[in-house]
Design a protein around this motif. Structure first.
Motif, mmCIF file in Angstrom:
data_model
loop_
_atom_site.group_PDB
_atom_site.id
_atom_site.type_symbol
_atom_site.label_atom_id
_atom_site.label_comp_id
_atom_site.label_asym_id
_atom_site.label_seq_id
_atom_site.Cartn_x
_atom_site.Cartn_y
_atom_site.Cartn_z
ATOM 1 N N HIS A 194 61.862 -22.002 127.650
ATOM 2 C CA HIS A 194 61.482 -20.716 127.062
ATOM 3 C C HIS A 194 59.975 -20.539 127.028
ATOM 4 O O HIS A 194 59.406 -20.033 126.056
ATOM 5 C CB HIS A 194 62.087 -20.572 125.652
ATOM 6 C CG HIS A 194 63.549 -20.853 125.606
ATOM 7 N ND1 HIS A 194 64.497 -20.036 126.178
ATOM 8 C CD2 HIS A 194 64.236 -21.910 125.099
ATOM 9 C CE1 HIS A 194 65.695 -20.560 126.009
ATOM 10 N NE2 HIS A 194 65.571 -21.693 125.373
ATOM 11 N N ASN A 221 66.064 -11.828 126.263
ATOM 12 C CA ASN A 221 65.643 -10.773 125.346
ATOM 13 C C ASN A 221 65.770 -9.379 125.955
ATOM 14 O O ASN A 221 65.321 -8.399 125.350
ATOM 15 C CB ASN A 221 64.204 -11.004 124.883
ATOM 16 C CG ASN A 221 64.104 -12.115 123.861
ATOM 17 O OD1 ASN A 221 64.979 -12.281 123.022
ATOM 18 N ND2 ASN A 221 63.034 -12.901 123.936
ATOM 19 N N ARG A 269 62.950 -15.858 125.819
ATOM 20 C CA ARG A 269 64.273 -16.443 125.779
ATOM 21 C C ARG A 269 64.818 -16.425 127.208
ATOM 22 O O ARG A 269 65.144 -15.385 127.749
ATOM 23 C CB ARG A 269 65.186 -15.653 124.843
ATOM 24 C CG ARG A 269 66.594 -16.202 124.746
ATOM 25 C CD ARG A 269 67.441 -15.332 123.831
ATOM 26 N NE ARG A 269 68.849 -15.715 123.900
ATOM 27 C CZ ARG A 269 69.831 -14.969 123.436
ATOM 28 N NH1 ARG A 269 69.569 -13.812 122.874
ATOM 29 N NH2 ARG A 269 71.074 -15.379 123.543
ATOM 30 N N CYS A 270 64.856 -17.579 127.805
ATOM 31 C CA CYS A 270 65.321 -17.745 129.196
ATOM 32 C C CYS A 270 64.521 -16.892 130.181
ATOM 33 O O CYS A 270 65.089 -16.068 130.904
ATOM 34 C CB CYS A 270 66.794 -17.414 129.336
ATOM 35 S SG CYS A 270 67.885 -18.443 128.339
ATOM 36 N N CYS A 326 61.799 -20.388 120.371
ATOM 37 C CA CYS A 326 62.421 -19.120 120.738
ATOM 38 C C CYS A 326 63.559 -19.382 121.703
ATOM 39 O O CYS A 326 63.575 -18.914 122.826
ATOM 40 C CB CYS A 326 61.393 -18.188 121.375
ATOM 41 S SG CYS A 326 59.946 -17.933 120.337
ATOM 42 N N GLY A 327 64.518 -20.169 121.277
ATOM 43 C CA GLY A 327 65.582 -20.610 122.170
ATOM 44 C C GLY A 327 66.747 -19.646 122.227
ATOM 45 O O GLY A 327 66.774 -18.606 121.582
ATOM 46 N N ALA A 328 67.718 -20.021 123.030
ATOM 47 C CA ALA A 328 68.915 -19.200 123.168
ATOM 48 C C ALA A 328 69.595 -19.065 121.815
ATOM 49 O O ALA A 328 69.653 -19.997 121.027
ATOM 50 C CB ALA A 328 69.861 -19.837 124.187
ATOM 51 N N CYS A 360 71.438 -18.413 131.567
ATOM 52 C CA CYS A 360 71.369 -18.941 130.207
ATOM 53 C C CYS A 360 72.373 -20.057 129.954
ATOM 54 O O CYS A 360 72.142 -20.915 129.118
ATOM 55 C CB CYS A 360 71.580 -17.803 129.219
ATOM 56 S SG CYS A 360 70.183 -16.663 129.139
ATOM 57 N N GLN A 376 68.540 -17.000 119.522
ATOM 58 C CA GLN A 376 67.581 -16.516 118.535
ATOM 59 C C GLN A 376 66.945 -15.244 119.051
ATOM 60 O O GLN A 376 66.656 -15.117 120.230
ATOM 61 C CB GLN A 376 66.494 -17.562 118.274
ATOM 62 C CG GLN A 376 67.027 -18.881 117.737
ATOM 63 C CD GLN A 376 65.916 -19.866 117.511
ATOM 64 O OE1 GLN A 376 64.758 -19.511 117.444
ATOM 65 N NE2 GLN A 376 66.272 -21.123 117.384
ATOM 66 N N ASP A 391 61.896 -11.560 130.887
ATOM 67 C CA ASP A 391 62.351 -12.230 129.662
ATOM 68 C C ASP A 391 63.847 -11.980 129.541
ATOM 69 O O ASP A 391 64.309 -11.120 128.783
ATOM 70 C CB ASP A 391 61.569 -11.664 128.474
ATOM 71 C CG ASP A 391 61.782 -12.450 127.199
ATOM 72 O OD1 ASP A 391 62.524 -13.449 127.230
ATOM 73 O OD2 ASP A 391 61.204 -12.061 126.167
#
Length: 437
Positions: free
Chosen positions: A369, A427, A403-404, A390-392, A53, A394, A424
């Motif tokens: 993402h 998340n 997310r990543c 839906c980025g880092a 990340c 969030q 994911d």
């Protein structure tokens, strides 16, 4: 009426108003690309990951700059007179560039690209308590069970243990978190079972990929690639063999792991030697599959193998997938996605890859993402799951929001269908999708 004078005047106005901004964006894009390379090299030297990340945030900045550049291009085009055919074409092209990354606006629960391909959410394995990275699926867990502590063990005569999930999804965690086991999980429809595979490996050596395949005697083996060694394990984590690649003087640094769908061999990439290495599943014997010294600027983070000898490599720094042939012409670059001349669109930070028997490539973009499905023959985008929103930093609970994402794996689901599993990472979950067509 001749529109050339009008076009020239409008172009001069657009260049005067937006030219300096466009040049500044280009300059920053180059700086971010260089920082991505520097960060990746630094992470590797310090035992870190180049697709985590932290590096993904640099990739997010790169994505944002590309979006700004596309908007500037569109505004420049709109300054041109709308009654000029060349100007209308320029506006249309700019709009196409902006819409290229927005193919995920169909249905929040899935994607349907006509009759050819349908992707639907099939649940998730959530609240894993850490960043999952690489995935593998064991279709047959016979001979193994679960002890009272939740650990995968081999069935011994007379032992009273619970049966292991079948199929069983294996996942590795981010090594920076210090976990010294692999996760073994049941699929959602079988109920929530989170187990440990206490693999007997050197956990201080950075883990870069896992695969699960049948061995010569029909039992399933788990193959674990680390930066300096490849190990074959049984499903309880006991070593079968461990093998280090032979290198002349500079050593090696492995990245990614995939298995041939037609032959009993594995593939991994050596970043030091700039080559794809082939490994016999039964013995751990190494061979050079593809020598890529002439492509010294590639930074490979994942790879996948097709039934026709084609290999797909995710080139993290250039934001492209590289299609190369292991047979019969080693070292040949067949194609890139996006194409080399497609300057308006790049992948943010391609990571894990999977290739199905239809030739489709499933690619996880850890900084974008998203997970993309690409036609491996025509290098055409078929589907996009997830989105930049839906980025880092969030949280998201939507089935198709990532997310990543890092690792991807495919497993058969019957009736000509297959399932896609996505790590994911940010998340702390694994998402599953049903793929038909």
């Amino acid at each position: 009426m001749d529109s050339s004078p009008q076009l020239s005047e409008a172009a001069a106005t657009a260049a005067r108003l937006f030219g300096p901004l466009r040049a500044t964006v280009d300059q920053w894009e180059r700086r971010v690309a260089q920082n991505l390379l520097t960060a990746a090299s630094s992470n590797n030297n310090n035992g870190g990951s180049d697709v985590g990340c932290s590096s993904a945030r640099l990739g997010e900045l790169s994505v944002g700059l590309r979006q700004v550049r596309r908007q500037v291009d569109r505004r420049m085009a709109q300054l041109l007179r709308p009654d000029c055919e060349a100007c209308r074409l320029a506006v249309a092209l700019a709009d196409d560039r902006n819409e290229h990354d927005d193919d995920n606006d169909d249905d929040d629960k899935g994607f349907d690209s006509g009759a050819a391909l349908t992707i639907r959410s099939a649940g998730s394995i959530a609240e894993l308590g850490g960043c999952v990275r690489w995935l593998a699926v064991a279709s047959d867990t016979s001979g193994f069970g679960v002890d009272g502590s939740g650990r995968l063990v081999a069935k011994e005569s007379g032992a009273s243990i619970a049966p292991a999930p079948q199929p069983c999804l294996f996942a590795s965690f981010d090594p920076a978190e210090g976990r010294r086991h692999l996760l073994a999980a049941s699929l959602p429809e079988a109920g929530r079972r989170l187990l440990r595979c206490e693999a007997d490996i050197d956990w201080d050596d950075w883990l870069v990929g896992i695969q699960c395949r049948c061995s010569g005697d029909g039992s399933q083996r788990l193959y674990v690639a680390q930066e300096s060694v490849l190990t074959a394990l049984d499903l309880a984590g006991r070593p079968v063999w461990s093998s280090r690649p032979v290198s002349a003087t500079a050593g090696c640094r492995l990245a990614g792991l995939t298995a041939s769908p037609t032959e009993p061999r594995l593939f991994t990439y050596d970043r030091v030697g700039r080559r794809v290495l082939s490994v016999a599943m039964a013995t751990g014997t190494w061979a050079i599959a593809v020598q890529l010294v002439e492509f010294a600027d590639w930074l490979v983070s994942g790879l996948a193998a097709g039934p026709d000898g084609q290999l797909v490599l995710s080139d993290y720094c250039s934001g492209r997938l590289r299609f190369v042939s292991a047979d019969p012409a080693p070292g040949r670059l067949d194609a890139s996605y996006p194409a080399e001349d497609a300057t308006e669109f790049q992948l943010a930070a391609p990571a894990g890859l999977a290739l199905d028997l239809a030739g489709r490539v499933f690619e996880a973009d850890s900084a974008g993402h998203v997970v993309r499905v690409i036609d491996g023959v025509g290098q055409r985008l078929l589907a996009t799951l997830g989105g930049l929103e839906c980025g880092a930093g969030q949280d998201s609970s939507d089935e198709d929001a990532f997310r990543c994402p890092i690792g991807v794996a495919l497993l058969a689901a019957g009736d000509g269908r297959q399932r896609l599993a996505v790590a994911d990472s940010g998340n702390h979950r694994v998402q599953l999708f049903e793929v038909a067509g």
